[in-house]
Motif scaffolding. Structure first.
Motif, short mmCIF file in Angstrom:
data_model
loop_
_atom_site.label_atom_id
_atom_site.label_comp_id
_atom_site.label_asym_id
_atom_site.label_seq_id
_atom_site.Cartn_x
_atom_site.Cartn_y
_atom_site.Cartn_z
N PRO A 118 2.55 23.53 3.87
CA PRO A 118 1.90 22.37 2.96
C PRO A 118 1.67 20.98 3.35
N ASN A 119 0.97 20.20 3.53
CA ASN A 119 0.86 18.94 3.89
C ASN A 119 1.71 18.00 2.80
N SER A 120 2.68 17.48 3.35
CA SER A 120 3.60 16.80 2.50
C SER A 120 3.01 15.32 2.04
N ALA A 121 2.23 14.93 2.61
CA ALA A 121 1.49 13.40 2.22
C ALA A 121 0.79 13.78 1.09
N ASN A 136 4.85 18.78 8.95
CA ASN A 136 4.10 18.64 7.67
C ASN A 136 4.19 17.32 7.11
N SER A 137 5.24 16.72 7.59
CA SER A 137 5.11 15.05 7.37
C SER A 137 4.11 14.19 8.15
N SER A 138 3.19 14.95 9.11
CA SER A 138 2.34 14.39 9.97
C SER A 138 3.14 13.35 10.88
N THR A 187 4.82 7.25 12.31
CA THR A 187 6.16 7.69 12.15
C THR A 187 6.40 8.57 13.39
N ILE A 240 -1.34 8.02 4.72
CA ILE A 240 -1.53 8.85 5.69
C ILE A 240 -2.29 10.26 5.25
N LEU A 241 -2.34 10.84 4.12
CA LEU A 241 -3.23 11.61 3.73
C LEU A 241 -4.87 11.36 4.15
N LYS A 275 -5.49 22.00 11.07
CA LYS A 275 -4.45 22.53 10.33
C LYS A 275 -5.02 23.35 9.08
N ILE A 317 3.57 14.30 -1.83
CA ILE A 317 3.83 13.11 -2.20
C ILE A 317 3.10 12.12 -3.02
N LEU A 318 1.73 12.03 -2.57
CA LEU A 318 0.68 11.45 -3.30
C LEU A 318 0.49 12.11 -4.71
N ASN A 362 7.35 2.06 0.15
CA ASN A 362 6.11 2.46 0.13
C ASN A 362 5.97 3.90 0.62
N PRO A 417 0.87 -1.11 -0.15
CA PRO A 417 -0.05 -0.07 0.08
C PRO A 417 0.81 1.20 0.01
N ASN A 418 0.34 2.20 -0.63
CA ASN A 418 1.14 3.47 -0.66
C ASN A 418 0.88 4.19 0.39
N SER A 419 2.03 4.40 0.99
CA SER A 419 1.89 4.95 2.31
C SER A 419 1.49 6.45 2.51
N ALA A 420 1.85 7.48 1.26
CA ALA A 420 1.53 8.67 1.20
C ALA A 420 -0.11 8.95 1.31
N ALA A 421 -0.79 8.09 0.35
CA ALA A 421 -2.36 7.99 0.48
C ALA A 421 -2.78 7.66 1.88
#
Lengths: 345, 345
Positions: free
Chosen positions: B52-55, A118-120, A66, A58-59, B3, B58-59, B118, A52-56
């Motif tokens: 800006p939200n980095s997730a 920002n990277s949550s 993390t 996390i978003l 946020k 990145i996505l 990932n 699974p794509n982790s950016a998706a």
DNA sequence: CTGAAAGCGCTTACAG
DNA sequence: CTGAAAGCGCTTACAG
């Protein structure tokens, strides 16, 4: 070349993305996915090597799994090993670690905290820099989970894991006094940090209680930013100005290392001409001849307690509702640099 | 508590998300945003503390501006400092660093690489573990940017930055021979890793060229996994079985440290009873009495070259089109553990 | 000079 | 037992 997605898996299996998602997140049972479907999905996932794509993720969820680890210097023995243990413990609990070094610089630390927000990241373990008060306050009011390690910010209540610097310093000084030393020089860095002030207090109190005189003139304080050369020169000068000293107390391990070099250059022998003790252990002190007496930080304890505390805060509703502190007792390791003083002949 | 997002900024300013995005990404000019609008946007951004939200970024872009650093052990002097310098250089170039330690374990390394994929890291700097060949091949065929450091995978062409282990070992041995030592014991770990094999080759060649005899029986190899105690015991036994040795060559710095302890326990004095040299420097070797002669890895060079090479690969179209290697020359630092041999009286 | 809208790849409430 | 669809917060081609 393109990465496989849940959509691809679902399409190939003529099922829905929902089903795939449930399987991946271990919710098959809870959601009533049939064992047959579950197996079909699992098989294709491993066949296609899907991840699974982790950016998706996390978003969508706002959780990154993390934690951000902000240390003073990852290249240093203490922090390097702290990082290592925290990483191992975090992995055990399904968390990743994002680390960075501040070099004890406020601006760097602020930037790091922001970047990580920002990277949550889900929470922080932070070695504070001297002027980090506002940032820390903001984390607190924003209800972001964090644990301070190694040093506190004065007058702010936070979760923390620190060493009992006062106690370590007191006991280390007491050890010297008990072994017959009375003219003890204290070499430290100029700093407002609570840890350094506690170490100084521990030293002063031990001296005072023993009825030994101390004055600010008998203490040497160098700048954190000074080069090794500058420090060594300062220590040499200090030794010349205070020829009556019989022992030195170094308030940090790198000062200890530099101090040993300075003593060598002055032709002073440890421990006969000068006994020494140092705060903070390192590999060196154990193997030098003579080996060096220290107040050691139980690195393992500090690391495991901080990650354990952080994870607990992350899983609490009211993140900062009630802060919690852990105070770790330093371990006095007596070695060969501080034997019973030989009486002068 | 929530946020701020680009949407909030756009709404409050009665403008579009597009405009806000262009300003944030410094494309105002290129996209023809009026200076007035630009200022309005910038002001509100800083007023609201928007980031800006980095997730999401990145996505959307598939670029994380993060590099994955996989080392053997972040708690160790060499890798800790490598990590530190890489982090500094990465930050200068707008990149973050995600680090992890493998403890030289294949499974851990594989998991780490997958986890990082990932998270869409843009590239890797990897200290390979012995059985990592398949993973590395996969990265290569998937066109993922990476640089191997410290050690290679046999028979795979990759980008790499390594030490000239052969040369360092050859020169270190040569130094002993030149100083009159001829019965030199070689203490190493049992390993298929190219770096260890090169070190052995360098030693053997230097001996052979000097016409000195060596046999596999005169070399000691311990397991990487052995405890300190086991190693020290093995070295002690080895010393008893080879009473004629006049010098020892330790193939890694931790073996050197353990060796010194073993010598102390055997009552052998360095360098009079036994000269020693070691591959890899550390703080200890500089400050021990006597200080230890080493082949040192130029940590700064290795770190800066690897990040520089990786960033270049990341910015290339054909990631693996042409691999590039950098070979770093070790520095022989002559100290007090290997003086000219005194002739026997 | 600026905006409406698609889409990155997930999770999850809702519907059936 | 399973699916269609909204939406997380961005970037960017397209339209005007």
């Amino acid at each position: 070349m393109k990465k496989v997605s849940m959509k691809d898996i679902a399409k190939e299996l003529n099922t829905s993305i929902t089903t795939v998602s449930f399987v991946i997140n271990g919710k098959s049972e809870e959601m009533g996915i049939s064992p047959a479907t579950e197996k079909k999905v699992r098989d294709l996932i491993s066949k296609r090597g899907f991840n699974p794509n982790s950016a998706a993720r996390i978003l969508r969820t706002g959780k990154s799994h993390t934690i951000g680890l902000i240390v003073e210097d990852i290249g240093n023995y203490f922090f390097g090993n702290i990082a290592k243990i925290i990483e191992i413990e975090a992995t055990k609990n399904g968390y990743n670690v994002f680390f960075s070094s501040t070099e004890n610089n406020d601006d760097t630390a602020k930037q790091l905290i922001n970047k990580m927000r920002n990277s949550s990241v889900d929470g922080y373990i932070i070695t504070a820099t001297p002027g980090l008060k506002d940032e820390i306050m903001k984390l607190k009011t924003d209800n972001v989970p964090f644990v301070l390690i190694d040093r506190l910010i004065p007058n702010i209540e936070t979760n923390y894991v620190i060493l009992d610097n006062y106690l370590g310093s007191y006991n280390l000084t007491k050890h010297l006094i008990d072994n017959g030393y009375s003219k003890i020089g204290f070499i430290s860095i100029l700093s407002e940090m609570s840890m350094m002030m506690e170490r100084e207090k521990g030293f002063l109190n031990a001296m005072t209680i023993a009825g030994l005189p101390v004055s600010s003139k008998s203490m040497l304080k160098v700048q954190f930013e000074d080069t090794e050369e500058t420090v060594i020169k300062a220590i040499k000068k200090y030794l010349q100005q205070h020829p009556d000293l019989d022992a030195l107390f170094f308030a940090t391990n790198y000062l200890g290392v530099m101090g040993i070099e300075a003593l060598q250059k002055c032709g002073l022998k440890i421990p006969d001409d000068m006994a020494i003790v140092s705060f903070d252990d390192n590999d060196l002190f154990r193997l030098l001849t003579p080996s060096i007496t220290v107040a050691a930080q139980p690195i393992n304890d500090i690391a495991t307690q901080s990650i354990e505390l952080l994870l607990r805060v992350i899983n609490k509703e009211q993140k900062q509702a009630k802060t919690e502190g852990r105070i770790i007792r330093p371990e006095i390791i007596i070695r060969d640099s501080s034997p019973k003083k030989k009486s002068k002949v």
